[in-house]
Design a protein around this motif. Structure first.
Motif, short mmCIF file in Angstrom:
data_model
loop_
_atom_site.label_atom_id
_atom_site.label_comp_id
_atom_site.label_asym_id
_atom_site.label_seq_id
_atom_site.Cartn_x
_atom_site.Cartn_y
_atom_site.Cartn_z
N UNK A 187 0.80 -1.23 0.00
CA UNK A 187 0.00 0.00 0.00
C UNK A 187 0.83 1.27 0.00
N UNK A 188 2.12 1.18 -0.38
CA UNK A 188 3.02 2.35 -0.24
C UNK A 188 2.64 3.54 -1.13
N UNK A 189 2.08 3.29 -2.32
CA UNK A 189 1.72 4.44 -3.18
C UNK A 189 0.65 5.28 -2.48
N UNK A 190 -0.29 4.58 -1.79
CA UNK A 190 -1.37 5.29 -1.08
C UNK A 190 -0.78 6.21 0.00
N UNK A 191 0.28 5.71 0.66
CA UNK A 191 0.91 6.50 1.73
C UNK A 191 1.67 7.69 1.12
N UNK A 192 2.48 7.41 0.10
CA UNK A 192 3.28 8.48 -0.53
C UNK A 192 2.37 9.54 -1.14
N UNK A 193 1.25 9.09 -1.75
CA UNK A 193 0.33 10.04 -2.39
C UNK A 193 -0.49 10.82 -1.35
N UNK A 194 -0.39 10.40 -0.09
CA UNK A 194 -1.11 11.11 0.97
C UNK A 194 -2.54 10.64 1.15
N UNK A 195 -2.89 9.48 0.57
CA UNK A 195 -4.26 8.96 0.73
C UNK A 195 -4.43 8.23 2.05
N UNK A 196 -3.33 7.64 2.51
CA UNK A 196 -3.37 6.87 3.76
C UNK A 196 -2.21 7.35 4.61
N UNK A 197 -2.43 7.49 5.92
CA UNK A 197 -1.34 7.92 6.79
C UNK A 197 -0.62 6.73 7.38
N UNK A 198 0.70 6.89 7.53
CA UNK A 198 1.49 5.84 8.16
C UNK A 198 1.43 6.00 9.67
N UNK A 199 1.72 4.93 10.40
CA UNK A 199 1.71 4.99 11.87
C UNK A 199 2.69 6.05 12.35
N UNK A 200 2.39 6.70 13.50
CA UNK A 200 3.36 7.66 14.04
C UNK A 200 4.70 6.97 14.30
N UNK A 201 5.77 7.78 14.26
CA UNK A 201 7.12 7.21 14.36
C UNK A 201 7.31 6.40 15.64
#
Ligand code: UDP
Length: 248
Positions: A187-201
């Motif tokens: 699902x990395x494209x969704x994260x990079x495109x800003x559609x999905x947020x990644x977990x906080x650091x």
């Protein structure tokens, strides 16, 4: 030497070393498959020999996630750190910017790969985008896509169809594509495109990215039952190892 974890051979590499390996693959010019292996997929491969075969045939298999790192320690063949799909993709995008590599992005919903490509280019101006495609093509369109990728001659093809669909697709098409590096990125494209947020650091560091995803996407619950099942399988395997040592 590779780390044998539940039948798979995982490369005990850091993120930086994985980038170095990819650089060597590109220098060789021959096609290579990079798999970032997480516990869910490795558990699935225990009962899917075709999937295990695809993993064993890959040229670089990185430990994607806390579950694999934990299993490697339990089974006495520790890997240094987790190298996730998104982290490796971002590190490769950075190196691509420095080297002027051409990237092709295939997968995710219509418009997402283009948006992700734009974001990657905005951060790493030296990147060249060889092409993009969404991930919902019929079989005729997929054939056309393969021709398009061959013509574009990218150095790296990122495939975001979700695991293990993307791994099967790459394994099936690797030779005819002739791309030096093909890598599944979920699902990395969704994260990079800003559609999905990644977990906080802090959650990423604590090895709790899976928990964040579960809270955000409860429909993943059934898939995630693989994680405790994987842990139990690893504990049984490590007990077997110990019993074998005692009886020797
Ligand atoms: N996807 C796709 N084609 C398909 C099925 C899925 O392009 O036929 C995309 C989907 O839109 C999403 C990604 O694949 O962007 C899967 O993301 P997910 O987070 O489920 O994958 P994982 O990281 O768990 O492998």
């Amino acid at each position: 030497m590779k780390s044998e974890i539940m039948g798979a051979l995982v490369d005990p590499v850091t993120l930086e070393e994985a980038v170095g390996k990819v650089e060597q693959f590109i220098a060789s010019g021959k096609p290579h498959h990079v798999v970032t292996l997480n516990a869910e997929i490795l558990y699935r491969a225990q009962r899917d020999p075709e999937l295990m075969k695809v993993i064993l045939e890959a040229d670089l298999v990185t430990p994607d996630g806390a579950g694999i790192v934990w299993a490697s320690k339990r089974l006495g063949c520790p890997v240094p750190e987790r190298v996730t799909g998104i982290d490796l993709m971002l590190a490769l995008a950075k190196r691509a910017g420095e080297k002027g590599w051409r990237l092709f992005l295939y997968g995710a919903a219509p418009g997402v790969a283009e948006e992700a490509a734009k974001k990657l280019k905005a951060k790493n101006s030296g990147i060249r985008i060889a092409g993009t495609s969404h991930g919902y093509l019929n079989s005729g369109e997929q054939k056309q896509l393969i021709e398009k990728i061959k013509e574009a001659e990218p150095h790296i093809l990122f495939v975001a169809l979700g695991a293990p669909k993307q791994e099967f697709w790459i394994n099936r098409n690797l030779e005819q594509l002739g791309v030096p590096v093909c890598m599944g990125v979920g699902g990395s494209f969704d994260v990079v495109a800003g559609k999905v947020r990644r977990a906080p650091v802090f959650m990423q560091r604590a090895g709790l990215e899976w928990l964040y995803r579960l809270i955000k996407e409860p429909r993943r619950f059934k898939r995630m039952l693989a994680l405790p099942a994987f842990a139990v399988a690893v504990l049984i395997e490590s007990m077997k190892q110990k019993m074998n040592k005692i009886s020797q």
